[in-house]
Design a protein around this motif. Structure first.
Motif, PDB file in Angstrom:
ATOM      1  N   LEU A  36       3.304  39.674  44.870  1.00 14.03           N
ATOM      2  CA  LEU A  36       4.749  39.624  44.620  1.00 14.03           C
ATOM      3  C   LEU A  36       5.514  40.511  45.592  1.00 14.03           C
ATOM      4  O   LEU A  36       6.569  40.119  46.097  1.00 14.03           O
ATOM      5  CB  LEU A  36       5.049  40.043  43.182  1.00 14.03           C
ATOM      6  N   GLU A  37       4.983  41.690  45.865  1.00  9.91           N
ATOM      7  CA  GLU A  37       5.659  42.588  46.800  1.00  9.91           C
ATOM      8  C   GLU A  37       5.760  41.951  48.186  1.00  9.91           C
ATOM      9  O   GLU A  37       6.815  41.992  48.819  1.00  9.91           O
ATOM     10  CB  GLU A  37       4.917  43.925  46.885  1.00  9.91           C
ATOM     11  N   ARG A  38       4.656  41.353  48.644  1.00  6.30           N
ATOM     12  CA  ARG A  38       4.684  40.691  49.958  1.00  6.30           C
ATOM     13  C   ARG A  38       5.662  39.523  49.965  1.00  6.30           C
ATOM     14  O   ARG A  38       6.420  39.339  50.912  1.00  6.30           O
ATOM     15  CB  ARG A  38       3.287  40.198  50.335  1.00  6.30           C
ATOM     16  N   ALA A  39       5.652  38.723  48.918  1.00 10.21           N
ATOM     17  CA  ALA A  39       6.526  37.557  48.855  1.00 10.21           C
ATOM     18  C   ALA A  39       7.992  37.969  48.844  1.00 10.21           C
ATOM     19  O   ALA A  39       8.814  37.352  49.521  1.00 10.21           O
ATOM     20  CB  ALA A  39       6.200  36.721  47.623  1.00 10.21           C
ATOM     21  N   TYR A  40       8.318  39.002  48.094  1.00 12.17           N
ATOM     22  CA  TYR A  40       9.715  39.441  48.042  1.00 12.17           C
ATOM     23  C   TYR A  40      10.134  40.128  49.339  1.00 12.17           C
ATOM     24  O   TYR A  40      11.293  40.049  49.729  1.00 12.17           O
ATOM     25  CB  TYR A  40       9.968  40.337  46.838  1.00 12.17           C
ATOM     26  N   GLN A  41       9.200  40.773  50.019  1.00  7.51           N
ATOM     27  CA  GLN A  41       9.529  41.389  51.305  1.00  7.51           C
ATOM     28  C   GLN A  41       9.833  40.342  52.356  1.00  7.51           C
ATOM     29  O   GLN A  41      10.648  40.565  53.244  1.00  7.51           O
ATOM     30  CB  GLN A  41       8.385  42.296  51.773  1.00  7.51           C
ATOM     31  N   THR A  42       9.177  39.187  52.263  1.00  6.26           N
ATOM     32  CA  THR A  42       9.454  38.115  53.220  1.00  6.26           C
ATOM     33  C   THR A  42      10.702  37.339  52.832  1.00  6.26           C
ATOM     34  O   THR A  42      11.146  36.484  53.582  1.00  6.26           O
ATOM     35  CB  THR A  42       8.262  37.140  53.330  1.00  6.26           C
ATOM     36  N   GLY A  43      11.243  37.629  51.661  1.00  6.33           N
ATOM     37  CA  GLY A  43      12.487  36.991  51.230  1.00  6.33           C
ATOM     38  C   GLY A  43      12.323  35.561  50.767  1.00  6.33           C
ATOM     39  O   GLY A  43      13.211  34.733  50.959  1.00  6.33           O
ATOM     40  N   ASN A  44      11.187  35.253  50.145  1.00  7.21           N
ATOM     41  CA  ASN A  44      10.953  33.889  49.712  1.00  7.21           C
ATOM     42  C   ASN A  44      10.629  33.836  48.217  1.00  7.21           C
ATOM     43  O   ASN A  44       9.525  33.469  47.831  1.00  7.21           O
ATOM     44  CB  ASN A  44       9.816  33.275  50.530  1.00  7.21           C
ATOM     45  N   PRO A  45      11.589  34.152  47.345  1.00  8.57           N
ATOM     46  CA  PRO A  45      11.327  34.167  45.901  1.00  8.57           C
ATOM     47  C   PRO A  45      11.045  32.787  45.318  1.00  8.57           C
ATOM     48  O   PRO A  45      10.371  32.682  44.306  1.00  8.57           O
ATOM     49  CB  PRO A  45      12.591  34.778  45.297  1.00  8.57           C
ATOM     50  N   ASP A  46      11.538  31.712  45.962  1.00  8.21           N
ATOM     51  CA  ASP A  46      11.241  30.373  45.448  1.00  8.21           C
ATOM     52  C   ASP A  46       9.752  30.076  45.522  1.00  8.21           C
ATOM     53  O   ASP A  46       9.186  29.476  44.614  1.00  8.21           O
ATOM     54  CB  ASP A  46      12.028  29.313  46.219  1.00  8.21           C
ATOM     55  N   THR A  47       9.117  30.506  46.600  1.00 11.46           N
ATOM     56  CA  THR A  47       7.674  30.339  46.731  1.00 11.46           C
ATOM     57  C   THR A  47       6.962  31.128  45.651  1.00 11.46           C
ATOM     58  O   THR A  47       6.004  30.652  45.050  1.00 11.46           O
ATOM     59  CB  THR A  47       7.197  30.803  48.124  1.00 11.46           C
ATOM     60  N   VAL A  48       7.427  32.318  45.387  1.00  7.13           N
ATOM     61  CA  VAL A  48       6.825  33.153  44.343  1.00  7.13           C
ATOM     62  C   VAL A  48       6.903  32.443  43.004  1.00  7.13           C
ATOM     63  O   VAL A  48       5.913  32.342  42.289  1.00  7.13           O
ATOM     64  CB  VAL A  48       7.539  34.522  44.253  1.00  7.13           C
ATOM     65  N   ARG A  49       8.071  31.927  42.658  1.00  2.50           N
ATOM     66  CA  ARG A  49       8.235  31.241  41.373  1.00  2.50           C
ATOM     67  C   ARG A  49       7.275  30.062  41.257  1.00  2.50           C
ATOM     68  O   ARG A  49       6.629  29.870  40.235  1.00  2.50           O
ATOM     69  CB  ARG A  49       9.666  30.761  41.215  1.00  2.50           C
ATOM     70  N   GLN A  50       7.187  29.276  42.305  1.00  3.20           N
ATOM     71  CA  GLN A  50       6.336  28.091  42.276  1.00  3.20           C
ATOM     72  C   GLN A  50       4.865  28.457  42.134  1.00  3.20           C
ATOM     73  O   GLN A  50       4.146  27.890  41.312  1.00  3.20           O
ATOM     74  CB  GLN A  50       6.549  27.249  43.547  1.00  3.20           C
ATOM     75  N   VAL A  51       4.421  29.411  42.924  1.00  2.00           N
ATOM     76  CA  VAL A  51       3.013  29.810  42.876  1.00  2.00           C
ATOM     77  C   VAL A  51       2.675  30.405  41.527  1.00  2.00           C
ATOM     78  O   VAL A  51       1.649  30.078  40.925  1.00  2.00           O
ATOM     79  CB  VAL A  51       2.680  30.795  44.014  1.00  2.00           C
TER      80      VAL A  51
END
Length: 75
Positions: free
Chosen positions: A50-65
């Motif tokens: 989650l930290e890596r995903a939010y650092q890259t600025g892609n929360p939609d990918t986080v939600r989906q995964v």
């Protein structure tokens, strides 16, 4: 801070306290300790993802995964 990250970090700290308490017991339950450590490791991996995903600025990918792979749901 993201509420999910905050909750995962809190659970991680709780597990560490349980591990510490069990290790200090007169007769530590090694199977319980191993189980707690595995759970703690899974939480650590989720936190790092989650930290890596939010650092890259892609929360939609986080939600989906999270929705597809680990049973988490995010608003």
């Amino acid at each position: 801070m993201n509420p999910l990250l905050k909750a995962l970090r809190s659970r991680h700290a709780i597990l560490q306290n349980k591990i510490d308490r069990e290790q200090r017991a007169l007769q530590p339950d090694t199977l319980r300790i191993m189980s707690l450590k595995k759970t703690k490791l899974r939480l650590r991996e989720q936190i790092e993802f989650l930290e890596r995903a939010y650092q890259t600025g892609n929360p939609d990918t986080v939600r989906q995964v999270l929705r597809n792979r680990s049973g988490f749901s995010m608003p």
